[in-house]
Write an enzyme that holds these catalytic residues in place. Structure first.
Site, PDB file in Angstrom:
ATOM      1  N   GLU A 175       0.826  -1.196   0.000  1.00 20.71           N
ATOM      2  CA  GLU A 175       0.000   0.000   0.000  1.00 20.71           C
ATOM      3  C   GLU A 175       0.868   1.257   0.000  1.00 20.71           C
ATOM      4  O   GLU A 175       1.953   1.272   0.587  1.00 20.71           O
ATOM      5  CB  GLU A 175      -0.931  -0.016   1.215  1.00 20.71           C
ATOM      6  CG  GLU A 175      -1.841  -1.239   1.154  1.00 20.71           C
ATOM      7  CD  GLU A 175      -2.947  -1.246   2.170  1.00 20.71           C
ATOM      8  OE1 GLU A 175      -2.871  -0.479   3.139  1.00 20.71           O
ATOM      9  OE2 GLU A 175      -3.892  -2.014   1.973  1.00 20.71           O
ATOM     10  N   CYS A 231       3.447   8.429   1.255  1.00 20.82           N
ATOM     11  CA  CYS A 231       3.961   7.474   2.238  1.00 20.82           C
ATOM     12  C   CYS A 231       4.239   6.160   1.515  1.00 20.82           C
ATOM     13  O   CYS A 231       3.329   5.542   0.957  1.00 20.82           O
ATOM     14  CB  CYS A 231       2.946   7.302   3.368  1.00 20.82           C
ATOM     15  SG  CYS A 231       3.492   6.150   4.641  1.00 20.82           S
ATOM     16  N   CYS A 249       5.950  -7.027   7.421  1.00 25.35           N
ATOM     17  CA  CYS A 249       7.004  -6.492   8.296  1.00 25.35           C
ATOM     18  C   CYS A 249       7.393  -7.558   9.312  1.00 25.35           C
ATOM     19  O   CYS A 249       6.552  -8.337   9.765  1.00 25.35           O
ATOM     20  CB  CYS A 249       6.514  -5.235   9.020  1.00 25.35           C
ATOM     21  SG  CYS A 249       7.838  -4.390   9.935  1.00 25.35           S
ATOM     22  N   CYS A 303       5.949  -4.745  16.159  1.00 23.38           N
ATOM     23  CA  CYS A 303       5.494  -3.763  17.140  1.00 23.38           C
ATOM     24  C   CYS A 303       4.042  -4.102  17.511  1.00 23.38           C
ATOM     25  O   CYS A 303       3.216  -4.355  16.629  1.00 23.38           O
ATOM     26  CB  CYS A 303       5.582  -2.349  16.568  1.00 23.38           C
ATOM     27  SG  CYS A 303       7.253  -1.909  16.073  1.00 23.38           S
ATOM     28  N   CYS A 345       0.880  -2.188  15.926  1.00 19.23           N
ATOM     29  CA  CYS A 345       0.840  -1.930  14.483  1.00 19.23           C
ATOM     30  C   CYS A 345       0.151  -3.056  13.728  1.00 19.23           C
ATOM     31  O   CYS A 345       0.444  -4.239  13.931  1.00 19.23           O
ATOM     32  CB  CYS A 345       2.267  -1.750  13.957  1.00 19.23           C
ATOM     33  SG  CYS A 345       2.326  -1.463  12.176  1.00 19.23           S
ATOM     34  N   GLY A 373       6.445  -2.112   6.349  1.00 20.06           N
ATOM     35  CA  GLY A 373       7.801  -2.643   6.420  1.00 20.06           C
ATOM     36  C   GLY A 373       8.757  -1.787   7.230  1.00 20.06           C
ATOM     37  O   GLY A 373       8.445  -0.664   7.627  1.00 20.06           O
ATOM     38  N   GLU A 374       9.936  -2.365   7.477  1.00 24.68           N
ATOM     39  CA  GLU A 374      11.010  -1.666   8.184  1.00 24.68           C
ATOM     40  C   GLU A 374      12.081  -1.331   7.142  1.00 24.68           C
ATOM     41  O   GLU A 374      12.822  -2.213   6.699  1.00 24.68           O
ATOM     42  CB  GLU A 374      11.561  -2.567   9.294  1.00 24.68           C
ATOM     43  CG  GLU A 374      12.857  -2.106   9.921  1.00 24.68           C
ATOM     44  CD  GLU A 374      12.880  -0.635  10.349  1.00 24.68           C
ATOM     45  OE1 GLU A 374      11.956  -0.195  11.052  1.00 24.68           O
ATOM     46  OE2 GLU A 374      13.834   0.072   9.954  1.00 24.68           O
ATOM     47  N   SER A 401      11.309   5.700  15.584  1.00 23.16           N
ATOM     48  CA  SER A 401      10.077   5.404  16.327  1.00 23.16           C
ATOM     49  C   SER A 401      10.450   4.986  17.737  1.00 23.16           C
ATOM     50  O   SER A 401      11.026   3.928  17.944  1.00 23.16           O
ATOM     51  CB  SER A 401       9.298   4.291  15.630  1.00 23.16           C
ATOM     52  OG  SER A 401       8.918   4.721  14.350  1.00 23.16           O
ATOM     53  N   CYS A 458      -1.185   5.897  10.020  1.00 24.53           N
ATOM     54  CA  CYS A 458      -0.003   5.191  10.529  1.00 24.53           C
ATOM     55  C   CYS A 458      -0.399   3.891  11.204  1.00 24.53           C
ATOM     56  O   CYS A 458      -1.299   3.870  12.036  1.00 24.53           O
ATOM     57  CB  CYS A 458       0.723   6.008  11.593  1.00 24.53           C
ATOM     58  SG  CYS A 458       1.254   7.612  11.061  1.00 24.53           S
TER      59      CYS A 458
HETATM   60  N1  SAH Z   1       8.943   0.450  10.437  1.00 28.70           N
HETATM   61  C1  SAH Z   1       9.144   1.861  10.424  1.00 28.70           C
HETATM   62  C2  SAH Z   1       8.238   2.615   9.453  1.00 28.70           C
HETATM   63  C3  SAH Z   1       6.792   2.192   9.390  1.00 28.70           C
HETATM   64  S1  SAH Z   1       5.769   2.575  10.786  1.00 28.70           S
HETATM   65  C4  SAH Z   1       9.026   2.414  11.836  1.00 28.70           C
HETATM   66  O1  SAH Z   1       8.696   1.662  12.734  1.00 28.70           O
HETATM   67  O2  SAH Z   1       9.311   3.586  12.040  1.00 28.70           O
HETATM   68  C5  SAH Z   1       5.489   4.314  10.672  1.00 28.70           C
HETATM   69  C6  SAH Z   1       5.071   4.951  11.992  1.00 28.70           C
HETATM   70  O3  SAH Z   1       3.752   4.541  12.363  1.00 28.70           O
HETATM   71  C7  SAH Z   1       5.976   4.568  13.151  1.00 28.70           C
HETATM   72  O4  SAH Z   1       6.372   5.699  13.859  1.00 28.70           O
HETATM   73  C8  SAH Z   1       5.084   3.698  14.014  1.00 28.70           C
HETATM   74  O5  SAH Z   1       5.453   3.756  15.367  1.00 28.70           O
HETATM   75  C9  SAH Z   1       3.725   4.283  13.757  1.00 28.70           C
HETATM   76  N2  SAH Z   1       2.609   3.382  14.060  1.00 28.70           N
HETATM   77  C10 SAH Z   1       2.585   2.041  13.975  1.00 28.70           C
HETATM   78  N3  SAH Z   1       1.390   1.564  14.328  1.00 28.70           N
HETATM   79  C11 SAH Z   1       0.620   2.626  14.664  1.00 28.70           C
HETATM   80  C12 SAH Z   1      -0.724   2.791  15.086  1.00 28.70           C
HETATM   81  N4  SAH Z   1      -1.532   1.744  15.254  1.00 28.70           N
HETATM   82  N5  SAH Z   1      -1.176   4.032  15.325  1.00 28.70           N
HETATM   83  C13 SAH Z   1      -0.369   5.102  15.142  1.00 28.70           C
HETATM   84  N6  SAH Z   1       0.901   5.020  14.713  1.00 28.70           N
HETATM   85  C14 SAH Z   1       1.400   3.790  14.489  1.00 28.70           C
END
Ligand code: SAH
Length: 373
Positions: free
Chosen positions: A96, A132, A139, A143, A146, A190-191, A243, A362
């Site tokens: 996406e 984005c 991924c 986390c 997420c 993804g990371e 993050s 996000c």
């Molecule tokens: N893997 C990378 C980039 C993708 S996540 C990273 O972790 O930074 C992009 C951002 O979305 C990150 O800052 C993450 O902490 C945030 N994020 C993930 N899940 C979320 C959620 N459910 N609500 C709000 N932000 C979230």
């Protein structure tokens, strides 16, 4: 008989194209012509590149070269102007990509409405926009808050698939150069730092080819520490976002298991040693989870953690999703958290959720097909 899989011209850099042109026996200036057509011109098929002689185009086809851009399979429009694209890759996988006209990227962060958004044949006018971009199918980082994490990891995206997300969206949105009003964030699925080489090659192609300045690109990592050091050595690189989401190891381990491998001390040391350019800052993202990490005490711990760093904090109230066992904090707590940071001298911004109604915000990106089931 074996059939060779098609090779994609998209994703090749000028050096690689030069080698190809040499092999074909064409004059060397064809390489820059091709480079220009692929990236600045955002061509979507070899036939379309009419600056190249027919015989060269046929030679490329005979060598099994194609020009494949991810195909927009579905499109979801949010009431706030955000568009979420489901992109189909050559092997059938999907990722996406999100288009956010007048996104605040956490810069304004005041929750104010974006300016006049006149309807323009179904397409909104915008002063600046953010794309984005995804870096992997799924991924591996896991986390706990997420939605993408629930997919697990399938594979890395190639440079053609990373660059192609951008060119596909720019074409679909009919954005013409110069692209000064377009920002890129590598914050999709993804990371990015677990796909480092492909990411960095894409960044160079996007800058030198497509024409997006490096100062308008940001890569966000969950904290893959060795790659933060690597990024610091790159001649062309995006800005860095980390993050954080928790101000101490105990909590961070629970929310982001990656913290067991690289704890906060290692992560913050890498951040402190990161060579910033003029006026550049590191961004720390902090996802606020109700009653988990949103107290005044947590904000004070965060202040201590980032003390002395040239940094800003982007606060993101949790975007909810199915199977996510956390809740969005109250507005009062979000504002209180921000106030504590600001009063301590830490620039802090509240990131407006974009496209929550279409699952584009996000942490909400997940193959749509699976969301539907
Ligand atoms: N893997 C990378 C980039 C993708 S996540 C990273 O972790 O930074 C992009 C951002 O979305 C990150 O800052 C993450 O902490 C945030 N994020 C993930 N899940 C979320 C959620 N459910 N609500 C709000 N932000 C979230």
């Amino acid at each position: 008989m074996t059939i060779n899989p098609p090779k994609n011209l998209l994703g090749l850099d000028l050096q690689e194209l030069t080698r190809l042109v040499e092999e074909s026996g064409q004059p060397s200036y064809r390489a820059s012509q091709l480079f220009h057509a692929l990236y600045a011109g955002r061509a979507s098929s070899i036939e379309q590149v009419s600056t190249l002689p027919k015989e060269f185009r046929s030679w490329l086809a005979a060598q099994d070269f194609v020009l494949a851009v991810p195909e927009i399979e579905k499109k979801f429009d949010s009431a706030d102007g955000t568009v979420r694209y489901l992109m189909r890759l050559l092997d059938g996988n999907t990722v996406e990509t999100v288009w956010m006209p007048d996104g605040d990227e956490g810069e304004a962060g005041d929750g104010s409405e974006a300016g006049s958004e006149a309807e323009n044949s179904g397409r909104r006018d915008w002063r600046r926009a953010t794309i984005c971009v995804s870096s992997q199918v799924g991924c591996a980082v896991n986390c706990q808050f997420c939605l993408t994490a629930t997919l697990g990891i399938t594979r890395n995206l190639s440079p053609s698939e990373i660059v192609g997300q951008v060119t596909a969206v720019l074409n679909e949105q009919k954005v013409s150069p110069p692209l000064e009003r377009v920002n890129l964030v590598f914050m999709g699925m993804g990371e990015p730092f677990l796909n480092y080489e492909n990411l960095m090659k894409s960044v160079r192609l996007l800058m030198e080819g497509v024409g997006i300045p490096q100062s308008r690109m940001t890569v966000s990592t969950a904290g893959i520490v060795p790659r933060i050091y690597d990024l610091g050595t790159e001649a062309i690189r995006p800005k860095l976002a980390i993050s954080l989401t928790a101000p101490n190891d105990e909590l961070r381990e629970r929310l982001m298991p990656i913290n067991r491998k690289w704890n906060l001390e290692l992560l913050m040391t890498a951040a402190r040693e990161f060579p910033l350019r003029n006026r550049e800052k590191i961004t720390f993202e902090y996802v606020l989870l109700r009653d988990v990490n949103d107290s005044r005490q947590h904000a004070c711990e965060l202040v201590e953690l980032v003390r002395g760093l040239r940094a800003k904090v982007n606060l993101i109230a949790l975007n909810p999703g199915p199977g996510i066992d956390f809740e969005t904090p109250s507005d009062k707590n979000v504002l209180g958290f921000q106030r504590t940071l600001i009063e301590a001298g830490v620039p802090a911004f509240i990131r407006k959720p974009r496209g929550r109604d279409i699952y584009a915000a996000c942490g909400q990106l997940k193959r749509t097909i699976q969301v539907a089931t």
